[in-house]
Enzyme design. Structure first.
Site, PDB file in Angstrom:
ATOM      1  N   HIS A 114       0.854  -1.188   0.000  1.00  0.00           N
ATOM      2  CA  HIS A 114       0.000   0.000   0.000  1.00  0.00           C
ATOM      3  C   HIS A 114       0.891   1.241   0.000  1.00  0.00           C
ATOM      4  O   HIS A 114       1.678   1.439   0.932  1.00  0.00           O
ATOM      5  CB  HIS A 114      -0.930  -0.019   1.211  1.00  0.00           C
TER       6      HIS A 114
ATOM      7  N   ASP B 104      -8.209 -10.206   1.064  1.00  0.00           N
ATOM      8  CA  ASP B 104      -8.049  -8.843   0.595  1.00  0.00           C
ATOM      9  C   ASP B 104      -7.354  -7.999   1.669  1.00  0.00           C
ATOM     10  O   ASP B 104      -6.857  -8.532   2.682  1.00  0.00           O
ATOM     11  CB  ASP B 104      -9.400  -8.239   0.191  1.00  0.00           C
ATOM     12  N   SER B 105      -7.320  -6.707   1.472  1.00  0.00           N
ATOM     13  CA  SER B 105      -6.618  -5.829   2.400  1.00  0.00           C
ATOM     14  C   SER B 105      -7.303  -5.712   3.751  1.00  0.00           C
ATOM     15  O   SER B 105      -6.733  -5.164   4.690  1.00  0.00           O
ATOM     16  CB  SER B 105      -6.467  -4.428   1.784  1.00  0.00           C
TER      17      SER B 105
END
Length: 222
Positions: free
Chosen positions: A93, A136-137
């Site tokens: 990120h 996922d994140s």
């Protein structure tokens, strides 16, 4: 983070022998007895699995299907391609978009895996179909299925650097209540013909997917 799998031959015609009741006189064979009749030559549109070309390491598989677009490429990969294993992956990120506190809460180790099939055409481009499930994140499951097209920058080199485009459907519980949505993303891959590290940039997608993430996963030809 969202991720990128997705999508036939001419037969020679032969005249049936006629019943004329006449016997044609014998004709001498041409001097070049090694010549192959034109009707027996292999079609120019033959495609092969990724290991079928010289020096390849996959199965020696060929088909008379033509590849002239995503749909025919996906069909040829599914019917005649080599099996691939996908391993997910790491999500970076970007610090310039996320604060340190926000990045600390996001999941970077988006572990998961999947299967696919791939085939190379005569021009050296690779066509892949795939399915992948991973975290996922936000530590929730996400699913991807689609088609990828890859073009090698150095097709004759043992080390490979490819540019690709992937069209896919993805599903996440925090996006449209899990309803599959389409996606289209470019990517780069580095490695060999059998083992590749794939690097994908995920842009922002609405308010649900912050994006600005570099996603890493790998492909291994079985």
């Amino acid at each position: 983070c969202a991720f990128p799998i997705f999508f036939g031959g001419r037969n020679g015609e032969e005249m049936a022998p006629g019943m004329t009741g006449l016997v044609a006189p014998a004709t001498a064979l041409p001097d070049d007895t090694n010549a192959v009749p034109e009707t027996e030559q292999a079609p120019a549109a033959l495609i092969e699995s990724s290991g079928a070309s010289e020096g390849g390491s996959g199965s020696n598989l060929a088909t008379t299907e033509t590849i002239d677009g995503p749909l025919s490429g996906a069909k040829a990969a599914w019917r005649h391609g080599d099996w691939d294993l996908y391993i997910s992956g790491y999500a970076y990120h970007l610090p310039g978009y996320y604060t340190a506190a926000r990045r600390a809460k996001l999941n970077a180790n988006e572990w998961g895996g999947g299967l696919g099939r791939s085939i190379d055409d005569r021009k050296g481009n690779r066509h892949q179909v795939f399915f992948l499930a991973a975290q996922d994140s936000h530590y929730k499951p996400q699913y991807f299925a689609g088609y990828s097209w890859l073009h090698p920058f150095f097709p004759d080199s043992p080390a490979q650097l490819d540019f690709g485009i992937s069209a896919f459907l993805f599903s996440r519980v925090d996006v449209a209540d899990g309803v599959p949505l389409p996606g289209l993303l470019p990517f780069l891959s580095v490695g060999t013909k059998r083992v590749q590290l794939i690097v994908l940039y995920v842009p922002p997608v609405g308010q649900e997917i912050g994006g600005q993430t570099v996603y890493f996963y790998s492909r291994i030809q079985l």
